[in-house]
Design an enzyme around this catalytic site. Structure first.
Site, PDB file in Angstrom:
ATOM      1  N   LEU A   1      33.663  84.973  33.216  1.00 62.18           N
ATOM      2  CA  LEU A   1      32.363  85.670  33.304  1.00 62.18           C
ATOM      3  C   LEU A   1      31.408  85.223  32.204  1.00 62.18           C
ATOM      4  O   LEU A   1      30.199  85.389  32.318  1.00 62.18           O
ATOM      5  CB  LEU A   1      32.582  87.187  33.215  1.00 62.18           C
TER       6      LEU A   1
ATOM      7  N   GLY B   1      35.841  92.936  36.793  1.00 61.56           N
ATOM      8  CA  GLY B   1      36.279  91.949  35.802  1.00 61.56           C
ATOM      9  C   GLY B   1      35.900  92.341  34.384  1.00 61.56           C
ATOM     10  O   GLY B   1      34.864  92.960  34.155  1.00 61.56           O
TER      11      GLY B   1
ATOM     12  N   ILE C   1      37.561  92.923  30.041  1.00 57.06           N
ATOM     13  CA  ILE C   1      38.644  93.511  29.248  1.00 57.06           C
ATOM     14  C   ILE C   1      38.682  95.011  29.541  1.00 57.06           C
ATOM     15  O   ILE C   1      37.645  95.686  29.554  1.00 57.06           O
ATOM     16  CB  ILE C   1      38.410  93.229  27.746  1.00 57.06           C
ATOM     17  N   SER C   2      39.885  95.533  29.781  1.00 58.80           N
ATOM     18  CA  SER C   2      39.988  96.904  30.290  1.00 58.80           C
ATOM     19  C   SER C   2      40.671  97.872  29.315  1.00 58.80           C
ATOM     20  O   SER C   2      40.970  99.009  29.691  1.00 58.80           O
ATOM     21  CB  SER C   2      40.756  96.891  31.617  1.00 58.80           C
TER      22      SER C   2
ATOM     23  N   TYR D   1      35.910  98.860  23.233  1.00 56.92           N
ATOM     24  CA  TYR D   1      35.947  98.730  24.695  1.00 56.92           C
ATOM     25  C   TYR D   1      34.956  99.722  25.320  1.00 56.92           C
ATOM     26  O   TYR D   1      34.126  99.347  26.165  1.00 56.92           O
ATOM     27  CB  TYR D   1      37.375  98.975  25.178  1.00 56.92           C
TER      28      TYR D   1
ATOM     29  N   SER E   1      41.368 107.526  35.520  1.00 57.80           N
ATOM     30  CA  SER E   1      42.621 106.758  35.554  1.00 57.80           C
ATOM     31  C   SER E   1      42.941 106.484  37.010  1.00 57.80           C
ATOM     32  O   SER E   1      43.372 107.399  37.729  1.00 57.80           O
ATOM     33  CB  SER E   1      43.760 107.565  34.928  1.00 57.80           C
ATOM     34  N   CYS E   2      42.722 105.245  37.435  1.00 57.40           N
ATOM     35  CA  CYS E   2      42.896 104.906  38.851  1.00 57.40           C
ATOM     36  C   CYS E   2      44.248 104.245  39.042  1.00 57.40           C
ATOM     37  O   CYS E   2      44.420 103.045  38.798  1.00 57.40           O
ATOM     38  CB  CYS E   2      41.752 103.995  39.307  1.00 57.40           C
TER      39      CYS E   2
ATOM     40  N   ARG F   1      47.196 114.481  30.721  1.00 53.37           N
ATOM     41  CA  ARG F   1      45.770 114.100  30.718  1.00 53.37           C
ATOM     42  C   ARG F   1      45.314 113.652  32.108  1.00 53.37           C
ATOM     43  O   ARG F   1      44.209 113.959  32.552  1.00 53.37           O
ATOM     44  CB  ARG F   1      45.548 113.004  29.679  1.00 53.37           C
TER      45      ARG F   1
HETATM   46  P1  NAI Z   1      42.797  94.734  34.526  1.00 56.46           P
HETATM   47  O1  NAI Z   1      42.787  94.408  33.075  1.00 56.46           O
HETATM   48  O2  NAI Z   1      44.116  94.818  35.221  1.00 56.46           O
HETATM   49  O3  NAI Z   1      41.895  93.682  35.319  1.00 56.46           O
HETATM   50  C1  NAI Z   1      40.728  93.116  34.779  1.00 56.46           C
HETATM   51  C2  NAI Z   1      40.656  91.670  35.232  1.00 56.46           C
HETATM   52  O4  NAI Z   1      39.492  91.095  34.642  1.00 56.46           O
HETATM   53  C3  NAI Z   1      41.871  90.827  34.793  1.00 56.46           C
HETATM   54  O5  NAI Z   1      42.492  90.244  35.905  1.00 56.46           O
HETATM   55  C4  NAI Z   1      41.287  89.791  33.853  1.00 56.46           C
HETATM   56  O6  NAI Z   1      41.880  88.510  33.963  1.00 56.46           O
HETATM   57  C5  NAI Z   1      39.820  89.762  34.279  1.00 56.46           C
HETATM   58  N1  NAI Z   1      38.965  89.321  33.172  1.00 56.46           N
HETATM   59  C6  NAI Z   1      38.976  89.747  31.887  1.00 56.46           C
HETATM   60  N2  NAI Z   1      38.073  89.079  31.163  1.00 56.46           N
HETATM   61  C7  NAI Z   1      37.474  88.191  32.001  1.00 56.46           C
HETATM   62  C8  NAI Z   1      36.472  87.219  31.839  1.00 56.46           C
HETATM   63  N3  NAI Z   1      35.898  86.984  30.653  1.00 56.46           N
HETATM   64  N4  NAI Z   1      36.112  86.494  32.925  1.00 56.46           N
HETATM   65  C9  NAI Z   1      36.693  86.695  34.144  1.00 56.46           C
HETATM   66  N5  NAI Z   1      37.664  87.607  34.351  1.00 56.46           N
HETATM   67  C10 NAI Z   1      38.048  88.347  33.294  1.00 56.46           C
HETATM   68  O7  NAI Z   1      41.998  96.089  34.695  1.00 56.46           O
HETATM   69  P2  NAI Z   1      42.016  97.129  35.906  1.00 56.46           P
HETATM   70  O8  NAI Z   1      42.887  98.254  35.556  1.00 56.46           O
HETATM   71  O9  NAI Z   1      42.236  96.415  37.177  1.00 56.46           O
HETATM   72  O10 NAI Z   1      40.509  97.677  35.839  1.00 56.46           O
HETATM   73  C11 NAI Z   1      39.473  97.042  36.538  1.00 56.46           C
HETATM   74  C12 NAI Z   1      38.146  97.477  35.931  1.00 56.46           C
HETATM   75  O11 NAI Z   1      38.019  98.881  36.012  1.00 56.46           O
HETATM   76  C13 NAI Z   1      37.978  97.086  34.464  1.00 56.46           C
HETATM   77  O12 NAI Z   1      36.644  96.663  34.259  1.00 56.46           O
HETATM   78  C14 NAI Z   1      38.240  98.372  33.715  1.00 56.46           C
HETATM   79  O13 NAI Z   1      37.514  98.429  32.520  1.00 56.46           O
HETATM   80  C15 NAI Z   1      37.772  99.416  34.720  1.00 56.46           C
HETATM   81  N6  NAI Z   1      38.496 100.672  34.585  1.00 56.46           N
HETATM   82  C16 NAI Z   1      39.776 100.776  35.077  1.00 56.46           C
HETATM   83  C17 NAI Z   1      40.461 101.962  34.984  1.00 56.46           C
HETATM   84  C18 NAI Z   1      41.817 102.137  35.580  1.00 56.46           C
HETATM   85  O14 NAI Z   1      42.316 103.262  35.600  1.00 56.46           O
HETATM   86  N7  NAI Z   1      42.444 101.096  36.093  1.00 56.46           N
HETATM   87  C19 NAI Z   1      39.867 103.130  34.301  1.00 56.46           C
HETATM   88  C20 NAI Z   1      38.520 102.901  33.812  1.00 56.46           C
HETATM   89  C21 NAI Z   1      37.881 101.712  33.979  1.00 56.46           C
HETATM   90  C1  15L Z   2      40.546 102.658  31.200  1.00 53.70           C
HETATM   91  O1  15L Z   2      39.364 102.401  30.983  1.00 53.70           O
HETATM   92  C2  15L Z   2      41.558 101.576  31.295  1.00 53.70           C
HETATM   93  O2  15L Z   2      40.999 100.398  31.881  1.00 53.70           O
HETATM   94  C3  15L Z   2      42.795 101.981  32.075  1.00 53.70           C
HETATM   95  O3  15L Z   2      43.807 101.023  31.842  1.00 53.70           O
HETATM   96  C4  15L Z   2      43.272 103.371  31.657  1.00 53.70           C
HETATM   97  O4  15L Z   2      43.740 103.346  30.372  1.00 53.70           O
HETATM   98  C5  15L Z   2      42.133 104.373  31.820  1.00 53.70           C
HETATM   99  O5  15L Z   2      40.943 103.944  31.182  1.00 53.70           O
HETATM  100  C6  15L Z   2      42.465 105.779  31.274  1.00 53.70           C
HETATM  101  O6  15L Z   2      41.695 106.303  30.467  1.00 53.70           O
HETATM  102  O7  15L Z   2      43.480 106.343  31.702  1.00 53.70           O
END
Ligand code: NAI
Ligand code: 15L
Length: 264
Positions: free
Chosen positions: A50, A70, A72-73, A134, A163-164, A172
């Site tokens: 990105l 996409g 950092i998460s 973050y 938290s998905c 929590r």
């Molecule tokens: P994840 O960390 O598993 O996936 C994020 C993806 O983004 C990774 O595959 C990574 O390789 C890619 N990525 C990171 N930096 C990049 C860059 N510079 N260029 C291209 N790709 C890059 O995270 P997850 O859990 O799938 O979450 C997806 C999104 O949702 C994230 O933006 C996260 O912040 C947001 N989110 C997710 C939550 C959850 O409960 N899973 C909760 C709150 C927000």
């Molecule tokens: C987030 O933003 C993170 O991407 C996910 O991994 C979880 O930690 C979530 O928040 C959470 O607060 O449970």
């Protein structure tokens, strides 16, 4: 729609959304900087960072809508966050501006407000209280989205995901859980409504113990159906009773509030 772009497609949510959002578009364009599983017949894969402006411009060209997952998460050093979550957001919005303003669902986070205590109910106007770098990067993303809306009419759903996960696994998450089904339904709604604007949407299921107020969104027509409460007994059986001083049960951002500022 013809082409839907999903960024972060190799990630946890990306892998789920890739399958679940397939019916939304003739072609699903999947992107990540990490390798993506080989494309199905209605899919195309673009591996790029990105932070690479030229690559992101090419990535967005020809897309009617974007689910932007996409980046950092979790909490990481700023040097790791800046490429995807700061520069990457700017690249994405500039690319959208140059390519007809495809509607964007931006995966923001509850960590934009993580320092609020768990006994406070929040509406969309609550001032930011990010719990780390973050969270700050996602506040930047929301501010950027808002500016592109005010200046250029670029529509974005700023979804502050809780938290998905397949199911909630701690106390929590009885408040923060967003089921995959509810997230899919929300995404479909975001791309179906005739006018979206740039709303903050709390990304949580209809949790009895929820903290976040989506009553400003009646017009959107999204009604989450799942409720983490049905997992309470299972969580009680599988996890020790929390210490009341534990951040996991004090702050909305849970354990993220205890993270240090990581350095390289
Ligand atoms: P994840 O960390 O598993 O996936 C994020 C993806 O983004 C990774 O595959 C990574 O390789 C890619 N990525 C990171 N930096 C990049 C860059 N510079 N260029 C291209 N790709 C890059 O995270 P997850 O859990 O799938 O979450 C997806 C999104 O949702 C994230 O933006 C996260 O912040 C947001 N989110 C997710 C939550 C959850 O409960 N899973 C909760 C709150 C927000
Ligand atoms: C987030 O933003 C993170 O991407 C996910 O991994 C979880 O930690 C979530 O928040 C959470 O607060 O449970």
């Amino acid at each position: 729609m013809k082409r839907l772009l999903i960024t972060g497609a190799a990630g946890q949510l990306g892998r789920v959304m890739r399958k679940r959002l397939a019916p939304l578009a003739t072609t699903i364009r999947l992107s990540d900087r990490s390798p993506i599983d080989p494309p199905d017949t209605n899919e195309e894969c673009v591996q790029c960072d990105l932070a690479d402006a030229a690559a992101v411009h090419e990535l967005v060209a020809g897309c009617d809508a974007i689910v932007h997952l996409g980046g950092i998460s979790v909490e990481r050093p700023f040097s790791e966050i800046v490429g995807g979550n700061i520069v990457g957001l700017y690249n994405l919005y500039e690319a959208a501006r140059a390519n007809g303003h495809p509607r964007i669902l931006f995966a923001s986070t509850n960590h934009t407000i993580g320092f609020y205590p768990q006994n406070e109910r929040l509406g969309p106007e609550a001032p930011y209280r990010p719990d780390g770098l973050y969270g700050v990067s996602k506040c930047f993303g929301e501010a950027l989205a808002r500016m592109y809306f005010e200046k250029f009419g670029q529509e974005t759903a700023m979804v502050r995901i809780g938290s998905c996960t397949p199911e909630p696994v701690n106390y929590r998450m009885l408040s923060t859980w967003l089921s995959h089904d509810d997230f899919v339904a929300l995404t479909k709604t975001v791309f179906r409504v005739p006018v979206l604007g740039c709303p903050v949407i709390w990304g949580a299921s209809a949790n009895t113990a929820g903290w976040w107020d989506n009553s400003h969104l009646g017009w959107l027509g999204w009604r989450p159906k799942d409720n983490a409460e049905v997992f309470r007994a299972k969580i009680a059986a599988n996890t020790p009773k929390p210490d009341p001083s534990d951040s996991l049960v004090r702050f909305q951002g849970g354990a993220f509030v205890d993270d240090p500022i990581f350095t390289d």
